[in-house]
Design a protein around this motif. Structure first.
Motif, PDB file in Angstrom:
ATOM      1  N   TYR A 133      -4.641   1.611   1.816  1.00 54.82           N
ATOM      2  CA  TYR A 133      -5.502   0.443   1.701  1.00 54.82           C
ATOM      3  C   TYR A 133      -6.115   0.043   3.045  1.00 54.82           C
ATOM      4  O   TYR A 133      -7.241  -0.445   3.107  1.00 54.82           O
ATOM      5  CB  TYR A 133      -4.723  -0.729   1.103  1.00 54.82           C
ATOM      6  N   ASN A 134      -5.373   0.264   4.139  1.00 49.13           N
ATOM      7  CA  ASN A 134      -5.797  -0.227   5.453  1.00 49.13           C
ATOM      8  C   ASN A 134      -6.182   0.860   6.446  1.00 49.13           C
ATOM      9  O   ASN A 134      -6.479   0.555   7.600  1.00 49.13           O
ATOM     10  CB  ASN A 134      -4.678  -1.089   6.052  1.00 49.13           C
ATOM     11  N   GLU A 135      -6.221   2.111   6.034  1.00 49.59           N
ATOM     12  CA  GLU A 135      -6.472   3.194   6.983  1.00 49.59           C
ATOM     13  C   GLU A 135      -7.852   3.129   7.641  1.00 49.59           C
ATOM     14  O   GLU A 135      -8.012   3.571   8.776  1.00 49.59           O
ATOM     15  CB  GLU A 135      -6.257   4.554   6.320  1.00 49.59           C
ATOM     16  N   ASP A 136      -8.825   2.568   6.972  1.00 51.43           N
ATOM     17  CA  ASP A 136     -10.170   2.478   7.556  1.00 51.43           C
ATOM     18  C   ASP A 136     -10.338   1.297   8.511  1.00 51.43           C
ATOM     19  O   ASP A 136     -11.325   1.234   9.242  1.00 51.43           O
ATOM     20  CB  ASP A 136     -11.224   2.397   6.455  1.00 51.43           C
ATOM     21  N   ASP A 137      -9.392   0.373   8.494  1.00 51.71           N
ATOM     22  CA  ASP A 137      -9.438  -0.792   9.379  1.00 51.71           C
ATOM     23  C   ASP A 137      -8.704  -0.439  10.671  1.00 51.71           C
ATOM     24  O   ASP A 137      -7.479  -0.544  10.747  1.00 51.71           O
ATOM     25  CB  ASP A 137      -8.792  -2.002   8.704  1.00 51.71           C
ATOM     26  N   LEU A 138      -9.449  -0.030  11.673  1.00 52.34           N
ATOM     27  CA  LEU A 138      -8.841   0.441  12.921  1.00 52.34           C
ATOM     28  C   LEU A 138      -8.196  -0.681  13.729  1.00 52.34           C
ATOM     29  O   LEU A 138      -7.503  -0.425  14.711  1.00 52.34           O
ATOM     30  CB  LEU A 138      -9.864   1.200  13.755  1.00 52.34           C
ATOM     31  N   TYR A 139      -8.400  -1.935  13.312  1.00 50.03           N
ATOM     32  CA  TYR A 139      -7.770  -3.079  13.975  1.00 50.03           C
ATOM     33  C   TYR A 139      -6.583  -3.614  13.179  1.00 50.03           C
ATOM     34  O   TYR A 139      -5.957  -4.588  13.578  1.00 50.03           O
ATOM     35  CB  TYR A 139      -8.795  -4.198  14.191  1.00 50.03           C
ATOM     36  N   TYR A 140      -6.286  -2.983  12.076  1.00 55.31           N
ATOM     37  CA  TYR A 140      -5.230  -3.471  11.191  1.00 55.31           C
ATOM     38  C   TYR A 140      -3.890  -3.645  11.911  1.00 55.31           C
ATOM     39  O   TYR A 140      -3.239  -4.682  11.774  1.00 55.31           O
ATOM     40  CB  TYR A 140      -5.060  -2.531   9.988  1.00 55.31           C
ATOM     41  N   LEU A 141      -3.492  -2.670  12.680  1.00 45.34           N
ATOM     42  CA  LEU A 141      -2.187  -2.749  13.337  1.00 45.34           C
ATOM     43  C   LEU A 141      -2.117  -3.861  14.383  1.00 45.34           C
ATOM     44  O   LEU A 141      -1.035  -4.374  14.661  1.00 45.34           O
ATOM     45  CB  LEU A 141      -1.807  -1.409  13.963  1.00 45.34           C
TER      46      LEU A 141
END
Length: 108
Positions: free
Chosen positions: A88-96
């Motif tokens: 779900y979050n792999e494309d959000d490079l700021y997620y972490l």
């Protein structure tokens, strides 16, 4: 974290795996795939939060439960909470940078 290329370590169904503290990929071009690497970094964070060994125990336990539930290995894999969070979050490079502790629990 270090990214290691090893075409022999990964099974035929996987192109990469997070084995804390490493990300192991089958082909070197995958090191440049930002979404793929981010997906694996999310797994590294999950593993660190759960002190590594409990992550693997929960992961495989949930896989067995999902396999019984769906009777399909691919559906079971995609519905593991750890995988759901990572996909779900792999494309959000700021997620972490913004991720809260134990966020995978939202995907149970």
């Amino acid at each position: 974290m270090r990214i290691v290329v090893n075409k022999y370590l990964i099974g035929r169904h996987f192109v990469g795996i997070a084995l804390w503290p490493f990300i192991v990929v089958k082909d070197s071009f995958l090191k440049e795939d930002e979404a793929f690497i981010n997906h694996e970094r999310i797994h590294i964070r999950q593993q660190a939060e759960l002190l590594v060994l409990p992550f693997y125990l929960l992961y495989f336990t949930e896989y067995i439960i999902r396999l019984i539930q769906y009777r399909n290995s691919q559906l079971a894999y995609r519905n593991i909470s750890f995988e759901r969070e990572a996909y779900y979050n792999e494309d959000d490079l700021y997620y972490l940078k913004n991720r809260k502790l134990w966020s995978f629990t939202k995907y149970w």
